[in-house]
Scaffold this motif. Structure first.
Motif, mmCIF file in Angstrom:
data_model
loop_
_atom_site.group_PDB
_atom_site.id
_atom_site.type_symbol
_atom_site.label_atom_id
_atom_site.label_comp_id
_atom_site.label_asym_id
_atom_site.label_seq_id
_atom_site.Cartn_x
_atom_site.Cartn_y
_atom_site.Cartn_z
ATOM 1 N N GLN A 18 0.625 -1.070 -0.266
ATOM 2 C CA GLN A 18 0.089 -0.220 -0.045
ATOM 3 C C GLN A 18 0.739 1.312 -0.233
ATOM 4 N N VAL A 19 0.765 1.866 -1.142
ATOM 5 C CA VAL A 19 1.521 3.261 -1.236
ATOM 6 C C VAL A 19 0.714 4.411 -0.954
ATOM 7 N N GLN A 20 1.185 5.239 0.197
ATOM 8 C CA GLN A 20 0.218 6.301 0.225
ATOM 9 C C GLN A 20 0.909 7.717 0.015
ATOM 10 N N LEU A 21 0.450 8.677 -0.520
ATOM 11 C CA LEU A 21 1.007 10.043 -0.548
ATOM 12 C C LEU A 21 -0.104 10.778 -0.108
ATOM 13 N N VAL A 22 0.459 11.709 1.062
ATOM 14 C CA VAL A 22 -0.308 12.851 1.650
ATOM 15 C C VAL A 22 0.167 14.275 1.461
ATOM 16 N N GLU A 23 -0.588 15.192 0.791
ATOM 17 C CA GLU A 23 -0.117 16.307 0.606
ATOM 18 C C GLU A 23 -0.907 17.139 1.561
ATOM 19 N N SER A 24 -0.120 18.534 1.749
ATOM 20 C CA SER A 24 -0.474 19.412 2.980
ATOM 21 C C SER A 24 -0.031 20.683 2.539
ATOM 22 N N GLY A 25 -0.554 21.675 3.135
ATOM 23 C CA GLY A 25 0.074 22.932 2.984
ATOM 24 C C GLY A 25 -0.793 23.871 2.049
ATOM 25 N N GLY A 26 -1.722 23.567 1.507
ATOM 26 C CA GLY A 26 -2.618 24.407 0.763
ATOM 27 C C GLY A 26 -3.309 25.303 1.354
ATOM 28 N N GLY A 27 -3.960 26.312 0.947
ATOM 29 C CA GLY A 27 -4.683 27.409 1.510
ATOM 30 C C GLY A 27 -5.148 28.350 0.694
ATOM 31 N N LEU A 28 -5.700 29.442 1.255
ATOM 32 C CA LEU A 28 -6.050 30.702 0.803
ATOM 33 C C LEU A 28 -4.947 31.844 0.728
ATOM 34 N N VAL A 29 -4.617 32.291 -0.360
ATOM 35 C CA VAL A 29 -3.482 33.370 -0.267
ATOM 36 C C VAL A 29 -3.841 34.515 -1.482
ATOM 37 N N GLN A 30 -3.232 35.682 -0.827
ATOM 38 C CA GLN A 30 -3.534 36.784 -1.891
ATOM 39 C C GLN A 30 -2.518 36.479 -3.026
ATOM 40 N N ALA A 31 -2.719 37.310 -4.128
ATOM 41 C CA ALA A 31 -1.697 37.175 -5.316
ATOM 42 C C ALA A 31 -0.530 38.075 -4.844
ATOM 43 N N GLY A 32 0.500 37.256 -5.243
ATOM 44 C CA GLY A 32 1.807 37.638 -4.590
ATOM 45 C C GLY A 32 2.538 37.037 -3.557
ATOM 46 N N GLY A 33 1.412 36.369 -3.041
ATOM 47 C CA GLY A 33 1.727 35.636 -1.683
ATOM 48 C C GLY A 33 2.399 34.306 -1.733
ATOM 49 N N SER A 34 2.859 33.591 -0.762
ATOM 50 C CA SER A 34 3.757 32.271 -0.914
ATOM 51 C C SER A 34 3.007 31.206 -0.026
ATOM 52 N N LEU A 35 2.889 30.003 -0.440
ATOM 53 C CA LEU A 35 2.662 28.842 0.238
ATOM 54 C C LEU A 35 3.890 27.758 -0.068
ATOM 55 N N ARG A 36 4.018 26.958 0.999
ATOM 56 C CA ARG A 36 4.803 25.813 0.839
ATOM 57 C C ARG A 36 3.831 24.365 0.864
ATOM 58 N N LEU A 37 3.859 23.702 -0.118
ATOM 59 C CA LEU A 37 3.260 22.245 -0.014
ATOM 60 C C LEU A 37 4.317 21.303 0.328
ATOM 61 N N SER A 38 3.827 20.348 0.807
ATOM 62 C CA SER A 38 4.500 19.063 1.464
ATOM 63 C C SER A 38 3.843 17.882 0.809
ATOM 64 N N GLN B 39 -4.460 12.597 -2.454
ATOM 65 C CA GLN B 39 -5.720 13.073 -2.801
ATOM 66 C C GLN B 39 -6.016 14.719 -3.068
ATOM 67 N N GLY B 40 -4.731 15.413 -2.979
ATOM 68 C CA GLY B 40 -4.872 16.744 -3.343
ATOM 69 C C GLY B 40 -4.826 17.804 -2.430
ATOM 70 N N THR B 41 -4.422 18.848 -2.393
ATOM 71 C CA THR B 41 -4.618 20.115 -1.382
ATOM 72 C C THR B 41 -5.026 21.257 -2.098
ATOM 73 N N GLN B 42 -5.891 21.825 -1.855
ATOM 74 C CA GLN B 42 -6.503 22.967 -2.572
ATOM 75 C C GLN B 42 -5.586 24.455 -2.341
ATOM 76 N N VAL B 43 -5.288 24.920 -3.396
ATOM 77 C CA VAL B 43 -4.632 25.988 -3.403
ATOM 78 C C VAL B 43 -5.503 27.338 -4.075
ATOM 79 N N THR B 44 -5.687 28.319 -3.396
ATOM 80 C CA THR B 44 -6.528 29.376 -3.743
ATOM 81 C C THR B 44 -5.814 30.538 -3.809
ATOM 82 N N VAL B 45 -5.820 31.467 -4.780
ATOM 83 C CA VAL B 45 -4.949 32.572 -4.982
ATOM 84 C C VAL B 45 -6.057 33.655 -5.432
ATOM 85 N N SER B 46 -6.344 34.699 -4.474
ATOM 86 C CA SER B 46 -7.246 35.805 -4.703
ATOM 87 C C SER B 46 -6.653 36.845 -5.443
ATOM 88 N N SER B 47 -7.205 37.480 -6.209
ATOM 89 C CA SER B 47 -6.944 38.643 -6.839
ATOM 90 C C SER B 47 -6.884 40.254 -6.022
#
Length: 125
Positions: free
Chosen positions: A1-21, A117-125
């Motif tokens: 059983q291979v499992q991959l787990v993402e994390s670190g997504g979120g809501l950020v304003q344009a020009g901002g930063s996020l770090r996914l793992s 399973q994916g992590t949502q990244v939303t960048v607002s304008s």
């Protein structure tokens, strides 16, 4: 059983930063042995290549749309890869997926065997 787990997504304003793992576990999977990739998928669109890293590569490979803004790193002792995303743009909004494959190196999502399973990244304008 291979499992991959993402994390670190979120809501950020344009020009901002996020770090996914992405942390891999199960069987004998190792981020040292496997190719690790990042893909993203916006609503109504096909899955899109973001970047990939493999020990055989001198440097990670990136899609042109993110080159210079996104950076791969890896911690093989923790079976974890990271995607540092800087200067985010609204068009970066998507679900971001981690992928792994024992041999494939490239940008075709159909060639990767294992997915998180994916992590949502939303960048607002």
């Amino acid at each position: 059983q291979v499992q991959l787990v993402e994390s670190g997504g979120g809501l950020v304003q344009a020009g901002g930063s996020l770090r996914l793992s992405c942390t891999a576990s199960g069987r004998t999977i190792s981020t040292y042995t496997y190719s690790m990739g990042w893909f993203r998928q916006a609503p109504g669109k096909e899955r899109e290549f973001v970047g990939t890293t493999n020990r055989a590569l001198n440097n990670p490979a990136y899609a042109n749309s993110v080159k210079g803004r996104f950076t791969f790193s890896r911690d093989d002792a923790k079976n974890t890869v990271y995607l540092q995303m800087n200067n985010l743009k609204p068009e970066d909004t998507a679900v971001y997926y981690c992928a792994a494959d024992p041999s494939y190196i490239g940008d075709n999502y159909r060639q990767y065997d294992y997915w998180g399973q994916g992590t949502q990244v939303t960048v607002s304008s």
